[in-house]
Design a protein around this motif. Structure first.
Motif, PDB file in Angstrom:
ATOM      1  N   ALA A 307       0.809  -1.222   0.000  1.00 31.72           N
ATOM      2  CA  ALA A 307       0.000   0.000   0.000  1.00 31.72           C
ATOM      3  C   ALA A 307       0.841   1.271   0.000  1.00 31.72           C
ATOM      4  N   LEU A 308       2.118   1.174   0.345  1.00 29.66           N
ATOM      5  CA  LEU A 308       2.948   2.374   0.503  1.00 29.66           C
ATOM      6  C   LEU A 308       3.015   3.237  -0.753  1.00 29.66           C
ATOM      7  N   PRO A 309       3.281   2.703  -1.938  1.00 32.01           N
ATOM      8  CA  PRO A 309       3.358   3.594  -3.116  1.00 32.01           C
ATOM      9  C   PRO A 309       2.059   4.344  -3.388  1.00 32.01           C
ATOM     10  N   PHE A 310       0.921   3.647  -3.236  1.00 30.71           N
ATOM     11  CA  PHE A 310      -0.366   4.296  -3.474  1.00 30.71           C
ATOM     12  C   PHE A 310      -0.665   5.323  -2.394  1.00 30.71           C
ATOM     13  N   SER A 311      -0.362   4.986  -1.151  1.00 26.14           N
ATOM     14  CA  SER A 311      -0.612   5.916  -0.063  1.00 26.14           C
ATOM     15  C   SER A 311       0.267   7.153  -0.182  1.00 26.14           C
ATOM     16  N   LEU A 312       1.520   6.951  -0.539  1.00 27.81           N
ATOM     17  CA  LEU A 312       2.428   8.088  -0.684  1.00 27.81           C
ATOM     18  C   LEU A 312       1.993   8.988  -1.836  1.00 27.81           C
ATOM     19  N   GLY A 313       1.622   8.371  -2.957  1.00 28.66           N
ATOM     20  CA  GLY A 313       1.144   9.175  -4.087  1.00 28.66           C
ATOM     21  C   GLY A 313      -0.124   9.923  -3.764  1.00 28.66           C
ATOM     22  N   GLY A 314      -1.046   9.271  -3.048  1.00 29.24           N
ATOM     23  CA  GLY A 314      -2.284   9.946  -2.665  1.00 29.24           C
ATOM     24  C   GLY A 314      -2.044  11.107  -1.730  1.00 29.24           C
ATOM     25  N   GLN A 315      -1.115  10.936  -0.776  1.00 26.49           N
ATOM     26  CA  GLN A 315      -0.819  12.017   0.151  1.00 26.49           C
ATOM     27  C   GLN A 315      -0.174  13.209  -0.559  1.00 26.49           C
ATOM     28  N   LEU A 316       0.708  12.924  -1.508  1.00 27.29           N
ATOM     29  CA  LEU A 316       1.337  14.018  -2.254  1.00 27.29           C
ATOM     30  C   LEU A 316       0.307  14.787  -3.085  1.00 27.29           C
ATOM     31  N   LEU A 317      -0.617  14.050  -3.723  1.00 18.86           N
ATOM     32  CA  LEU A 317      -1.682  14.716  -4.480  1.00 18.86           C
ATOM     33  C   LEU A 317      -2.577  15.531  -3.558  1.00 18.86           C
ATOM     34  N   LEU A 318      -2.865  14.991  -2.393  1.00 16.31           N
ATOM     35  CA  LEU A 318      -3.758  15.689  -1.465  1.00 16.31           C
ATOM     36  C   LEU A 318      -3.133  16.990  -0.973  1.00 16.31           C
ATOM     37  N   MET A 319      -1.834  16.972  -0.724  1.00 23.08           N
ATOM     38  CA  MET A 319      -1.179  18.199  -0.251  1.00 23.08           C
ATOM     39  C   MET A 319      -1.118  19.264  -1.345  1.00 23.08           C
ATOM     40  N   ALA A 320      -1.039  18.821  -2.593  1.00 20.22           N
ATOM     41  CA  ALA A 320      -0.949  19.788  -3.689  1.00 20.22           C
ATOM     42  C   ALA A 320      -2.283  20.022  -4.380  1.00 20.22           C
ATOM     43  N   ALA A 321      -3.365  19.473  -3.822  1.00 17.35           N
ATOM     44  CA  ALA A 321      -4.670  19.553  -4.493  1.00 17.35           C
ATOM     45  C   ALA A 321      -5.195  20.973  -4.480  1.00 17.35           C
ATOM     46  N   SER A 322      -5.789  21.353  -5.614  1.00 14.01           N
ATOM     47  CA  SER A 322      -6.398  22.685  -5.725  1.00 14.01           C
ATOM     48  C   SER A 322      -7.855  22.613  -6.148  1.00 14.01           C
ATOM     49  N   MET A 325     -11.817  17.528  -7.586  1.00 13.98           N
ATOM     50  CA  MET A 325     -11.506  16.358  -8.415  1.00 13.98           C
ATOM     51  C   MET A 325     -10.153  15.765  -8.041  1.00 13.98           C
ATOM     52  N   VAL A 326      -9.167  16.624  -7.811  1.00 12.41           N
ATOM     53  CA  VAL A 326      -7.840  16.126  -7.430  1.00 12.41           C
ATOM     54  C   VAL A 326      -7.898  15.441  -6.062  1.00 12.41           C
ATOM     55  N   ILE A 327      -8.703  16.005  -5.157  1.00 13.89           N
ATOM     56  CA  ILE A 327      -8.860  15.379  -3.841  1.00 13.89           C
ATOM     57  C   ILE A 327      -9.481  13.999  -3.977  1.00 13.89           C
ATOM     58  N   LEU A 328     -10.501  13.872  -4.810  1.00 19.06           N
ATOM     59  CA  LEU A 328     -11.140  12.574  -5.030  1.00 19.06           C
ATOM     60  C   LEU A 328     -10.156  11.576  -5.631  1.00 19.06           C
ATOM     61  N   ILE A 329      -9.335  12.033  -6.560  1.00 14.99           N
ATOM     62  CA  ILE A 329      -8.346  11.145  -7.176  1.00 14.99           C
ATOM     63  C   ILE A 329      -7.350  10.644  -6.133  1.00 14.99           C
ATOM     64  N   SER A 330      -6.938  11.537  -5.250  1.00 15.91           N
ATOM     65  CA  SER A 330      -5.983  11.135  -4.212  1.00 15.91           C
ATOM     66  C   SER A 330      -6.607  10.110  -3.261  1.00 15.91           C
ATOM     67  N   LEU A 331      -7.857  10.320  -2.891  1.00 20.52           N
ATOM     68  CA  LEU A 331      -8.536   9.367  -2.013  1.00 20.52           C
ATOM     69  C   LEU A 331      -8.736   8.016  -2.702  1.00 20.52           C
ATOM     70  N   VAL A 332      -9.053   8.052  -3.983  1.00 22.28           N
ATOM     71  CA  VAL A 332      -9.205   6.803  -4.737  1.00 22.28           C
ATOM     72  C   VAL A 332      -7.871   6.064  -4.804  1.00 22.28           C
ATOM     73  N   LEU A 333      -6.788   6.796  -4.965  1.00 12.46           N
ATOM     74  CA  LEU A 333      -5.469   6.171  -5.033  1.00 12.46           C
ATOM     75  C   LEU A 333      -5.122   5.479  -3.720  1.00 12.46           C
ATOM     76  N   VAL A 334      -5.409   6.140  -2.605  1.00 17.30           N
ATOM     77  CA  VAL A 334      -5.158   5.526  -1.296  1.00 17.30           C
ATOM     78  C   VAL A 334      -6.033   4.288  -1.113  1.00 17.30           C
ATOM     79  N   THR A 335      -7.287   4.366  -1.565  1.00 22.37           N
ATOM     80  CA  THR A 335      -8.200   3.226  -1.447  1.00 22.37           C
ATOM     81  C   THR A 335      -7.719   2.046  -2.276  1.00 22.37           C
ATOM     82  N   ILE A 336      -7.198   2.308  -3.464  1.00 23.36           N
ATOM     83  CA  ILE A 336      -6.680   1.235  -4.317  1.00 23.36           C
ATOM     84  C   ILE A 336      -5.522   0.513  -3.624  1.00 23.36           C
ATOM     85  N   GLY A 337      -4.636   1.276  -3.012  1.00 22.75           N
ATOM     86  CA  GLY A 337      -3.517   0.661  -2.301  1.00 22.75           C
ATOM     87  C   GLY A 337      -3.980  -0.238  -1.170  1.00 22.75           C
ATOM     88  N   GLY A 338      -4.955   0.250  -0.392  1.00 15.29           N
ATOM     89  CA  GLY A 338      -5.496  -0.572   0.691  1.00 15.29           C
ATOM     90  C   GLY A 338      -6.180  -1.821   0.179  1.00 15.29           C
TER      91      GLY A 338
END
Length: 395
Positions: A307-322, A325-338
């Protein structure tokens, strides 16, 4: 003097040990070999004569050297004898490899559906209300939206809990068949579990309720003392209660760990299954605890690595989200990893529990003899012909 052939004879007596040509050496007996050699029809020195058994230390025909035991019967993923730690772990991997559709395929369907429902229910109300961005920024959100989101999250958690019961029960059926080398489809596993589903859910809900109740009672004591006599007194009382809570929770977790397998495979009632789980575990509590803790550590390490690569990518997207839609993508990425981590580790964890349960029955009840009767049916037998072997006679 001369001999008959016209030559000269030997002067004086012959040397010791000398025998004329055509004559046997001194001490030689007709029909016997030279000294140090066995007579005709007899084995070499050190071997018993014919009819007196094999040489000293030589095992009888059909047996190995001293201390040797023939390999145990292994019709499926484990040998039918007491299991070692490596055999339990290898068996938990082998049953996945032997039937990936009913293990990884089933787990993927259940986990993906559950994770998707949980994501929609937890994020959906905030996204529809347009308040997902303010939540991320730490701004105030209306009480109605928060209540709706909390209720949706609670429903998602309940759905995830129920799905985990179903998944655990169906994987238990798959392992039960894999012990005999028999396959099973997802539909057949569901048919076998369906009659035991409510007992499995009832036990899981009761276990959760008892844990919550005991936790509330235990922690009410130091909290009450803290209000009455001060924070220091509450902490002083709370430390031993914390130790008791951890030890008691660990004891109940291990002692009840075989209950789901007993409910599904032995088809007992909830109370009888709980009692039987306690009886099986208490005879070898520390071994069961050690294997369960080691399996838990392995599962957590593997799940974290996946899950680490997906969680790390989701967290990076979430911090840079504007945007939302970007927030949803980051949450989906974390969910995929889990989801990927759970798909890989859930079948292994279920396999370890069922094989530990099998090992405890073998060690405590000579259950391997019962399993061997099922193995004697042969590969041509019906896959469900061994299901009754897991049952126990109840008064």
């Amino acid at each position: 003097m001369t001999n008959d052939a016209g030559g000269f004879g030997m002067a004086g007596p012959p040397p010791p040990g000398y025998s004329p040509p055509g004559y046997a050496p001194p001490g030689y007996q007709q029909g016997y070999p030279p000294p140090g050699f066995a007579p005709p029809g007899y084995p070499p020195a050190g071997y018993p004569p014919p009819g007196y058994g094999p040489p000293p230390g030589y095992p009888p025909p059909g047996y190995g050297p001293p201390g040797y035991q023939p390999p145990a019967l292994k019709p499926g993923v484990i040998p039918l004898r007491p299991l070692s730690l490596s055999e339990i772990f290898n068996g938990a991997v082998a049953y996945i490899r032997s039937n990936p559709k009913a293990t990884l395929g089933l787990t993927a369907v259940v986990v993906v559906a559950t994770q998707l429902i949980a994501l929609i229910l937890s994020v959906g109300p905030l996204a529809v209300a347009g308040e997902l961005d303010p939540t991320r920024a730490g701004e105030d959100v209306s009480i109605g939206v928060l209540l709706g989101s909390s209720a949706s999250s609670l429903i998602g958690a309940i759905a995830a809990l129920l799905s985990s019961f179903v998944l655990s029960g169906m994987l238990t059926v798959v392992v039960g068949r894999a012990v005999f080398g028999a396959g099973i489809t997802i539909g057949e596993a569901w048919q076998r579990l369906r009659g035991r589903l409510w007992a499995l859910i009832g036990f899981s809900v009761a276990q959760l309720a008892v844990f919550i109740l005991l936790t509330a009672i235990l922690w009410a004591i130091p909290i009450g003392i803290g209000y009455a006599a001060g924070v220091a007194a509450g902490i002083l009382v709370g430390i031993p209660i914390l130790i008791l809570w951890i030890a008691g929770g660990l004891y109940l977790w291990i002692s009840l760990s075989f209950t789901p397998a007993i409910l599904v495979l032995e088809r007992l009632g909830i109370v009888a299954a709980v009692q039987r789980s306690f009886q099986l575990v208490k005879r070898d509590f520390w071994r069961v605890l050690g294997i369960r803790l080691l399996a838990y550590i392995v599962v957590q390490v593997v799940a974290g690595a996946l899950a680490l690569p997906f969680s790390l990518g989701g967290q990076l997207l979430l911090m840079a989200a504007s945007s939302t839609m970007v927030i949803l993508i980051s949450l989906v990425l974390v969910t995929i990893g889990g989801a990927i981590a759970q798909i890989i580790t859930a079948p292994f964890d279920a396999g370890v529990v069922v094989l530990q349960y099998t090992d405890r029955r073998i060690r405590g009840e000579a259950f391997d003899l019962v399993l061997q009767t099922g193995a004697s049916y042969g590969p041509a037998a019906s896959p469900d012909s061994t299901d009754h072997l897991w049952l126990t006679r109840q008064p």
